[in-house]
Scaffold this motif. Sequence first.
Motif, PDB file in Angstrom:
ATOM      1  N   PRO A 237       2.357 -89.699  33.681  1.00  0.00           N
ATOM      2  CA  PRO A 237       2.712 -88.357  33.222  1.00  0.00           C
ATOM      3  C   PRO A 237       3.000 -87.448  34.421  1.00  0.00           C
ATOM      4  N   VAL A 238       4.162 -86.811  34.412  1.00  0.00           N
ATOM      5  CA  VAL A 238       4.566 -85.886  35.473  1.00  0.00           C
ATOM      6  C   VAL A 238       4.643 -84.487  34.865  1.00  0.00           C
ATOM      7  N   PRO A 239       3.861 -83.526  35.374  1.00  0.00           N
ATOM      8  CA  PRO A 239       3.796 -82.211  34.729  1.00  0.00           C
ATOM      9  C   PRO A 239       5.004 -81.336  35.046  1.00  0.00           C
ATOM     10  N   VAL A 240       5.443 -80.598  34.009  1.00  0.00           N
ATOM     11  CA  VAL A 240       6.453 -79.558  34.162  1.00  0.00           C
ATOM     12  C   VAL A 240       5.846 -78.276  33.600  1.00  0.00           C
ATOM     13  N   PRO A 241       5.654 -77.237  34.408  1.00  0.00           N
ATOM     14  CA  PRO A 241       4.937 -76.044  33.948  1.00  0.00           C
ATOM     15  C   PRO A 241       5.601 -75.337  32.764  1.00  0.00           C
ATOM     16  N   VAL A 242       4.729 -74.737  31.944  1.00  0.00           N
ATOM     17  CA  VAL A 242       5.128 -73.979  30.764  1.00  0.00           C
ATOM     18  C   VAL A 242       4.691 -72.531  30.962  1.00  0.00           C
ATOM     19  N   ASP A 243       5.537 -71.579  30.536  1.00  0.00           N
ATOM     20  CA  ASP A 243       5.111 -70.185  30.495  1.00  0.00           C
ATOM     21  C   ASP A 243       5.204 -69.684  29.056  1.00  0.00           C
ATOM     22  N   ALA A 244       5.180 -68.376  28.857  1.00  0.00           N
ATOM     23  CA  ALA A 244       5.176 -67.826  27.503  1.00  0.00           C
ATOM     24  C   ALA A 244       6.443 -68.149  26.728  1.00  0.00           C
ATOM     25  N   ASP A 245       7.522 -68.559  27.423  1.00  0.00           N
ATOM     26  CA  ASP A 245       8.786 -68.898  26.778  1.00  0.00           C
ATOM     27  C   ASP A 245       9.036 -70.399  26.748  1.00  0.00           C
ATOM     28  N   GLY A 246       8.003 -71.186  26.986  1.00  0.00           N
ATOM     29  CA  GLY A 246       8.147 -72.634  26.914  1.00  0.00           C
ATOM     30  C   GLY A 246       8.374 -73.275  28.264  1.00  0.00           C
ATOM     31  N   LYS A 248       9.908 -74.593  31.663  1.00  0.00           N
ATOM     32  CA  LYS A 248      10.806 -73.897  32.580  1.00  0.00           C
ATOM     33  C   LYS A 248      11.998 -74.796  32.945  1.00  0.00           C
ATOM     34  N   PRO A 249      13.220 -74.413  32.563  1.00  0.00           N
ATOM     35  CA  PRO A 249      14.383 -75.298  32.762  1.00  0.00           C
ATOM     36  C   PRO A 249      14.623 -75.685  34.223  1.00  0.00           C
ATOM     37  N   ALA A 250      14.503 -74.735  35.152  1.00  0.00           N
ATOM     38  CA  ALA A 250      14.777 -75.067  36.553  1.00  0.00           C
ATOM     39  C   ALA A 250      13.821 -76.139  37.070  1.00  0.00           C
ATOM     40  N   ASP A 254      14.500 -80.122  38.239  1.00  0.00           N
ATOM     41  CA  ASP A 254      13.951 -80.663  39.491  1.00  0.00           C
ATOM     42  C   ASP A 254      13.141 -81.930  39.229  1.00  0.00           C
ATOM     43  N   ALA A 255      12.342 -81.912  38.166  1.00  0.00           N
ATOM     44  CA  ALA A 255      11.479 -83.061  37.859  1.00  0.00           C
ATOM     45  C   ALA A 255      12.305 -84.283  37.480  1.00  0.00           C
ATOM     46  N   PHE A 256      13.379 -84.097  36.703  1.00  0.00           N
ATOM     47  CA  PHE A 256      14.237 -85.228  36.362  1.00  0.00           C
ATOM     48  C   PHE A 256      14.892 -85.804  37.613  1.00  0.00           C
ATOM     49  N   ARG A 257      15.382 -84.925  38.516  1.00  0.00           N
ATOM     50  CA  ARG A 257      16.034 -85.415  39.737  1.00  0.00           C
ATOM     51  C   ARG A 257      15.040 -86.153  40.631  1.00  0.00           C
ATOM     52  N   ALA A 258      13.819 -85.645  40.719  1.00  0.00           N
ATOM     53  CA  ALA A 258      12.840 -86.229  41.640  1.00  0.00           C
ATOM     54  C   ALA A 258      12.275 -87.546  41.139  1.00  0.00           C
ATOM     55  N   PRO A 280      15.073 -68.839  22.873  1.00  0.00           N
ATOM     56  CA  PRO A 280      16.419 -69.234  22.428  1.00  0.00           C
ATOM     57  C   PRO A 280      17.339 -69.625  23.576  1.00  0.00           C
ATOM     58  N   GLU A 281      17.298 -68.880  24.678  1.00  0.00           N
ATOM     59  CA  GLU A 281      18.195 -69.178  25.786  1.00  0.00           C
ATOM     60  C   GLU A 281      17.807 -70.454  26.527  1.00  0.00           C
ATOM     61  N   ARG A 282      16.595 -70.956  26.320  1.00  0.00           N
ATOM     62  CA  ARG A 282      16.167 -72.181  26.992  1.00  0.00           C
ATOM     63  C   ARG A 282      16.446 -73.439  26.159  1.00  0.00           C
ATOM     64  N   ARG A 283      16.642 -73.276  24.871  1.00  0.00           N
ATOM     65  CA  ARG A 283      16.791 -74.451  23.996  1.00  0.00           C
ATOM     66  C   ARG A 283      17.987 -75.302  24.421  1.00  0.00           C
ATOM     67  N   ALA A 284      19.163 -74.681  24.519  1.00  0.00           N
ATOM     68  CA  ALA A 284      20.351 -75.435  24.912  1.00  0.00           C
ATOM     69  C   ALA A 284      20.229 -75.963  26.338  1.00  0.00           C
ATOM     70  N   GLU A 285      19.556 -75.192  27.209  1.00  0.00           N
ATOM     71  CA  GLU A 285      19.375 -75.621  28.588  1.00  0.00           C
ATOM     72  C   GLU A 285      18.561 -76.913  28.673  1.00  0.00           C
ATOM     73  N   VAL A 286      17.484 -76.974  27.917  1.00  0.00           N
ATOM     74  CA  VAL A 286      16.635 -78.168  27.938  1.00  0.00           C
ATOM     75  C   VAL A 286      17.433 -79.397  27.483  1.00  0.00           C
TER      76      VAL A 286
END
Length: 494
Positions: A237-246, A248-250, A254-258, A280-286
């Motif tokens: 398991p590799v963690p990707v941080p979450v904030d109040a909006d789910g 974080k796309p950036a 990075d995690a996928f590339r690494a 909403p703005e992160r859904r398509a990004e993910v």
Amino acid sequence: MVTAIVGAAVALLWALMHERSSVGELAEQLKRELDRYSPGGKLPSSRALVERFRVSPVTVSRALAQLAAEGLVVTRPGAGAFRAQARTAPAPAGDTSWQEVALSADGAADLVPRSVDASGVLVSLAAPPPGVIEFNGGYLHPSLQPERAMAAALSRAGRRPGAWGRPPMEGLPELREWFARGIGGSFTAAEVLITAGGQSALTTALRALAPPGAPVLVESPTYPGMLAIARAAGLRPVPVPVDADGVKPALLADAFRATGAPALVCQPLFQNPTGAVLAPERRAEVLRIAREAGAFVVEDDFVRRLVHEDAGPLPRPLAADDPDGVVVHVCSLTKATSPSFRVSALAARGPVLERLRAIQVVDTFFVPRPLQEAALELVGSPAWPRHLRAVSAELKTRRDAMTGALALHLPELALPHIPTGGYHLWPRLPDGTDEAALTSAALRAGVALTPGRPYFSAEPPAAHLRLSFAAVAGTGEIAEGVRRLRRACDEVWG
């Protein structure tokens, strides 16, 4: 009319609780009297027990069944109940020490140890001792479960033609169609598999998408059961941080590339434990980031039916906006019904669906048909929308009661996000708080907690607690639980 319905529901719940208590009390009384009978001796008839203890025949039958299950009595149809023969002395314990070497050697070549740590899961599954308030529960309190509707659905399901036959391997077509409509978009029944609970569906998904030793991206923090699934399958398991909006796309990109991970597991709606909703703005990004990485998104849509009364319109599942098969969708009836009503769906598009189906069949064959039939009966009944409305209103009431009690008695706890769905809060503890010490002190004070550490796959940024408001009896118990938690905090903080 409403008052009459509520009164009838309360009376029914009281009767059910009273009957359970009566069964236990009668079983204990009969145990104490067993020494009056020699092994093989006949106990009084059911009619005599009904008259003597002034209980119903059903209570007598269940008490005797409990004693039979414990090996204390033997029941013979038409003859009655008899004291069981004396138990033979247990055989001496064998020597299992050899297994330490065998199990260790078996995993020596694994890239990731496949030993299973279930402690994070057991915290929310284990029933606390009597008198302890359950702030660690992961399911609805019995008073919130649709017990009457489930019992009626199971009864009707058992009378359906062919109800006890073998179902289609993928699940009943009508049930698959119902789940497909709930997902939305252009999903069809042909793209849905019926599985035995969300945990089973997630296990199948990870086994299908990632080979042993591979990394898999997970939200941080995330559900400990997900981390346990990944590690048991030999994944990292590799963690990707979450904030109040789910998530974080950036950081996700990075995690996928690494790592080159083949999948991300996420909960876009009322994330466990933070309660975050993917913006909403992160859904398509993910979805775009995963598609460009050639990876899947496993969407765990676990509490869509536990929305609070003040939530407003909900976003559609990610799967509904994904025509390209990036999303593998998991949803379940369990959280909104009962921990034993383990019926869920696994939905996907493209070649991956065949792999999911193959793993599902090999692991479990199929979900028992009577349970699938009962699910159809339940969700098709007028009781189902009534139940969801009642739970929605009650969860909001309980959430507000807990946030109010925390603000009054424990202002030291930071609560930056108050969710409008799900069944828990995620307060941050003051810096330097020892989670383990606080959990132990709380249990001594009479309240069971879930520490935050098991929700992180790496070092946590701060100490947290997950406090459930769904597993308790009501708002009065919430208030008392927070007062007990205050005493525990005073003990730990000095």
